[in-house]
Design an enzyme around this catalytic site. Structure first.
Site, mmCIF file in Angstrom:
data_model
loop_
_atom_site.group_PDB
_atom_site.id
_atom_site.type_symbol
_atom_site.label_atom_id
_atom_site.label_comp_id
_atom_site.label_asym_id
_atom_site.label_seq_id
_atom_site.Cartn_x
_atom_site.Cartn_y
_atom_site.Cartn_z
ATOM 1 N N TYR A 103 0.833 -1.200 0.000
ATOM 2 C CA TYR A 103 0.000 0.000 0.000
ATOM 3 C C TYR A 103 0.871 1.255 0.000
ATOM 4 O O TYR A 103 1.972 1.248 0.561
ATOM 5 C CB TYR A 103 -0.854 0.067 1.271
ATOM 6 N N TYR A 142 -0.428 -9.947 0.571
ATOM 7 C CA TYR A 142 0.644 -9.390 1.405
ATOM 8 C C TYR A 142 0.669 -10.073 2.766
ATOM 9 O O TYR A 142 -0.338 -10.585 3.242
ATOM 10 C CB TYR A 142 0.515 -7.867 1.545
ATOM 11 N N ARG A 152 -2.629 -12.054 3.702
ATOM 12 C CA ARG A 152 -3.979 -11.671 3.285
ATOM 13 C C ARG A 152 -4.234 -12.132 1.848
ATOM 14 O O ARG A 152 -3.373 -11.981 0.989
ATOM 15 C CB ARG A 152 -4.170 -10.149 3.319
ATOM 16 N N HIS A 155 -7.337 -8.713 -2.257
ATOM 17 C CA HIS A 155 -8.613 -8.083 -1.889
ATOM 18 C C HIS A 155 -8.579 -6.593 -2.209
ATOM 19 O O HIS A 155 -7.517 -5.983 -2.295
ATOM 20 C CB HIS A 155 -8.920 -8.272 -0.393
ATOM 21 N N HIS A 157 -10.519 -3.027 -0.793
ATOM 22 C CA HIS A 157 -11.378 -2.415 0.232
ATOM 23 C C HIS A 157 -12.399 -1.510 -0.447
ATOM 24 O O HIS A 157 -12.045 -0.731 -1.340
ATOM 25 C CB HIS A 157 -10.544 -1.592 1.211
HETATM 26 FE FE FE2 Z 1 -5.972 -4.623 2.870
#
Ligand code: FE2
Length: 233
Positions: A103, A142, A152, A155, A157
């Site tokens: 991110y 990640y 994870r 995905h 959000h």
């Molecule tokens: Fe996330």
């Protein structure tokens, strides 16, 4: 206009032992119900004047000196209310990791490269049929520190604002066939009967020839078929 009751049966619990950080932020006391009042229906709402179509294309809205790396995907779907009615003018916001699973955020310490041409955030409003559409890059998996060797699933959000503040919904969209779903405490914290509502499906008709794969993700804001809230009730 009134909002119907939420379907708590499809929502994760506030405190989930498998999802460690919920221990620090979940309420320890019983909740105090707040009856719906006029304020939930009439205000406040987001302003639409700052929403531009340019931010529905995440392959462009963060460009500095070239195209972002990764697999281009179209993500589209409809926003529906508790009665299955399409919700026009709904603000749909999304944020995600880049193709490497990183991110653009100072507390993301996953040791994967940033992409100078990818911001990983965008927004749009739904059209007259309640439909939204984004062009983006498929997010990478990640690692996180929930437990040893925790990863994870891929995905995205989502945050959605329906007709009023009380209909805001924050959730995560997943991809079909991801082997990490069975191991993910966040996905698994949602009751089994509702989990699959968070998984998009591949659609060859949304797929653009020689350009991008297409995934469809419909969101239901309230009611029996409500899309599960992320990490909350
Ligand atoms: Fe996330």
């Amino acid at each position: 206009m009134n909002f119907g009751p939420r379907d708590w049966a499809g929502s994760p619990s506030y405190n989930d032992p498998g999802y460690r950080s919920t221990e620090f932020r979940g309420p320890k006391q019983p909740l105090i119900p707040l009856p719906q009042g006029i304020g939930e229906v009439t205000g406040p709402a987001y302003g639409r004047e700052w929403v531009t179509s340019a931010n529905a294309d995440l392959t462009r809205n963060g460009r500095v000196n070239g195209e972002p790396l990764g697999e281009r995907i179209v993500v589209t779907g409809r926003v529906l209310d508790e009665y299955g009615r399409p919700q026009r003018d709904t603000l749909v916001e999304l944020w995600q990791a880049n193709a490497a699973g990183r991110y653009v955020h100072k507390i993301d310490q996953h040791d994967a490269p940033l992409d100078p041409n990818f911001l990983g955030a965008g927004h749009c409003v739904t059209d007259g049929e309640g439909r939204y559409r984004f062009l983006t890059i498929k997010p990478g998996a990640y690692s996180w520190k929930n437990h040893f060797n925790a990863w994870r699933p891929n995905h995205i959000h989502f945050s959605l604002f329906g007709a009023g503040f009380a209909s805001r919904l924050v959730t995560q969209m997943y991809f079909p066939g991801d082997p990490l779903l069975a191991l993910d405490p966040i996905y698994q914290s949602v009751p089994a009967n509702a989990r699959e509502r968070m998984i998009s499906h591949f659609d060859i008709n949304v797929t653009e020839p020689e350009f991008a794969l297409g995934f469809v993700f419909d969101v239901v804001l309230r009611g029996r078929d409500e899309t599960p809230f992320e990490d909350s009730k």
